[in-house]
Design an enzyme around this catalytic site. Structure first.
Site, mmCIF file in Angstrom:
data_model
loop_
_atom_site.group_PDB
_atom_site.id
_atom_site.type_symbol
_atom_site.label_atom_id
_atom_site.label_comp_id
_atom_site.label_asym_id
_atom_site.label_seq_id
_atom_site.Cartn_x
_atom_site.Cartn_y
_atom_site.Cartn_z
ATOM 1 N N ASN A 111 0.852 -1.189 0.000
ATOM 2 C CA ASN A 111 0.000 0.000 0.000
ATOM 3 C C ASN A 111 0.890 1.241 0.000
ATOM 4 O OD1 ASN A 111 -2.445 1.545 0.269
ATOM 5 N ND2 ASN A 111 -1.993 1.813 2.441
ATOM 6 N N HIS A 140 0.760 5.188 1.466
ATOM 7 C CA HIS A 140 0.003 6.006 2.404
ATOM 8 C C HIS A 140 0.598 7.421 2.424
ATOM 9 C CE1 HIS A 140 -2.478 6.904 5.866
ATOM 10 N NE2 HIS A 140 -1.421 7.467 6.421
ATOM 11 N N SER A 181 4.621 7.013 2.352
ATOM 12 C CA SER A 181 5.267 5.768 2.750
ATOM 13 C C SER A 181 4.676 4.616 1.956
ATOM 14 C CB SER A 181 5.013 5.471 4.243
ATOM 15 O OG SER A 181 5.369 6.561 5.072
ATOM 16 N N ASP A 232 -2.434 0.639 8.073
ATOM 17 C CA ASP A 232 -1.251 1.488 7.890
ATOM 18 C C ASP A 232 -0.151 1.167 8.903
ATOM 19 O OD1 ASP A 232 -2.712 2.817 5.864
ATOM 20 O OD2 ASP A 232 -3.574 4.197 7.326
HETATM 21 N N1 3YE Z 1 -6.400 -2.802 5.452
HETATM 22 C C1 3YE Z 1 -5.635 -3.358 6.430
HETATM 23 N N2 3YE Z 1 -4.344 -2.928 6.656
HETATM 24 C C2 3YE Z 1 -3.770 -1.893 5.948
HETATM 25 N N3 3YE Z 1 -6.450 -1.081 3.700
HETATM 26 C C3 3YE Z 1 -5.576 -0.152 3.279
HETATM 27 C C4 3YE Z 1 -4.397 -0.250 3.992
HETATM 28 C C5 3YE Z 1 -4.577 -1.296 4.906
HETATM 29 C C6 3YE Z 1 -5.885 -1.780 4.712
HETATM 30 O O1 3YE Z 1 -2.606 -1.533 6.198
HETATM 31 N N4 3YE Z 1 -6.124 -4.359 7.181
HETATM 32 C C7 3YE Z 1 -11.193 4.590 4.874
HETATM 33 C C8 3YE Z 1 -9.912 4.241 5.536
HETATM 34 C C9 3YE Z 1 -9.291 3.045 4.902
HETATM 35 C C10 3YE Z 1 -12.393 3.776 5.402
HETATM 36 O O2 3YE Z 1 -12.705 3.767 6.564
HETATM 37 N N5 3YE Z 1 -13.054 3.081 4.502
HETATM 38 C C11 3YE Z 1 -14.317 2.414 4.746
HETATM 39 C C12 3YE Z 1 -15.059 2.310 3.433
HETATM 40 C C13 3YE Z 1 -15.382 3.641 2.843
HETATM 41 C C14 3YE Z 1 -15.963 3.530 1.432
HETATM 42 O O3 3YE Z 1 -15.878 2.491 0.797
HETATM 43 O O4 3YE Z 1 -16.490 4.526 0.943
HETATM 44 C C15 3YE Z 1 -14.178 1.020 5.296
HETATM 45 O O5 3YE Z 1 -15.040 0.652 6.093
HETATM 46 O O6 3YE Z 1 -13.244 0.276 4.933
HETATM 47 C C16 3YE Z 1 -5.871 0.811 2.189
HETATM 48 C C17 3YE Z 1 -6.298 2.166 2.754
HETATM 49 C C18 3YE Z 1 -7.562 2.029 3.507
HETATM 50 C C19 3YE Z 1 -8.089 3.344 4.051
#
Ligand code: 3YE
Length: 210
Positions: free
Chosen positions: A107, A109, A136, A145
């Site tokens: 990823n 960030h 990063s 993250d």
């Molecule tokens: N998941 C895990 N570990 C990581 N995903 C990402 C990086 C990363 C990961 O290091 N386990 C936004 C923040 C997430 C959020 O809360 N999204 C919602 C959905 C919002 C929508 O779809 O409109 C959610 O519930 O997931 C990638 C970056 C993720 C940022």
């Protein structure tokens, strides 16, 4: 030639940098598929234009995070990728998904991790009075993250900056750092060992920005 699957949610400017780096030969890999959780993501058009297989798998069509992530995992597995790259993919991934792709999930960030995990990173850096900010690239682990950092790029924050001007400066660095890390991975030089990222079997430093 390594096979790469890229996950997106939006415009896909980092995807474009990766596609360009594959096309020029900088990355010894091919983006076989691009998957978006949103149907209107412009990155799907970029994928199509570059000859990658472009897919939408809408999270809104599923009733649980687990069922979505399982369907996503099965779709990705059809391409048997060497590497899965999150490029503006805005979903927190389940531990089952992360474990399935462990060691081949990256990823990018927009902060100098471990500072400013989560959202609104540019605004938070400005409000904290930081003089330095950046991006990063990290391996993805269960902790959002929180996985081992591979490479960071720093940018200055000036007194007349706002979140938008800082974001622009950080983006320029993202388009350089992500292709470089993916190049290393496709050369077989980069791997994850627990909370460490190794380049040529040497541990990469995990910076502690106070
Ligand atoms: N998941 C895990 N570990 C990581 N995903 C990402 C990086 C990363 C990961 O290091 N386990 C936004 C923040 C997430 C959020 O809360 N999204 C919602 C959905 C919002 C929508 O779809 O409109 C959610 O519930 O997931 C990638 C970056 C993720 C940022």
């Amino acid at each position: 030639m390594k096979s790469i699957v890229v996950l997106i949610s939006g415009n896909g400017t980092n995807l474009q940098a990766i596609l360009d780096a594959c096309a020029s030969g900088f990355i010894a890999g091919k983006v076989t598929a691009v998957i978006s959780n949103k149907a209107d993501a412009y990155g799907l058009i970029r994928a199509h234009e570059a000859g990658s297989s472009a897919h939408c798998l809408a999270h809104s069509d599923f009733d649980s995070r687990e069922s979505y992530d399982l369907a996503l995992q099965q779709l990705i597995d059809q391409f048997a990728p060497d590497l899965v790259v999150l490029a503006g993919f805005m979903r927190i991934l389940t531990s089952g998904f992360v474990q399935h792709f462990s060691g081949k999930l990256l990823n990018i960030h927009p902060s100098l991790l471990p500072k400013y995990q989560g959202l609104q990173t540019h605004q938070r850096a400005i409000e904290a009075g930081d003089k330095m900010h950046g991006c990063s690239v990290h391996f993805v682990t269960e902790e959002l993250d929180g996985g081992p950092v591979v490479l960071q790029a720093k940018v200055p924050i000036f007194s007349d900056d706002d979140a938008e001007t800082v974001a622009e400066r950080v983006h320029e660095q993202e388009y350089r750092t992500y292709p470089l890390v993916i190049r290393w991975f496709c050369q077989g030089r980069l791997r994850q060992q627990g909370q460490q990222a190794l380049l040529d079997d040497e541990p990469l430093p995990q910076y502690g920005y106070a």
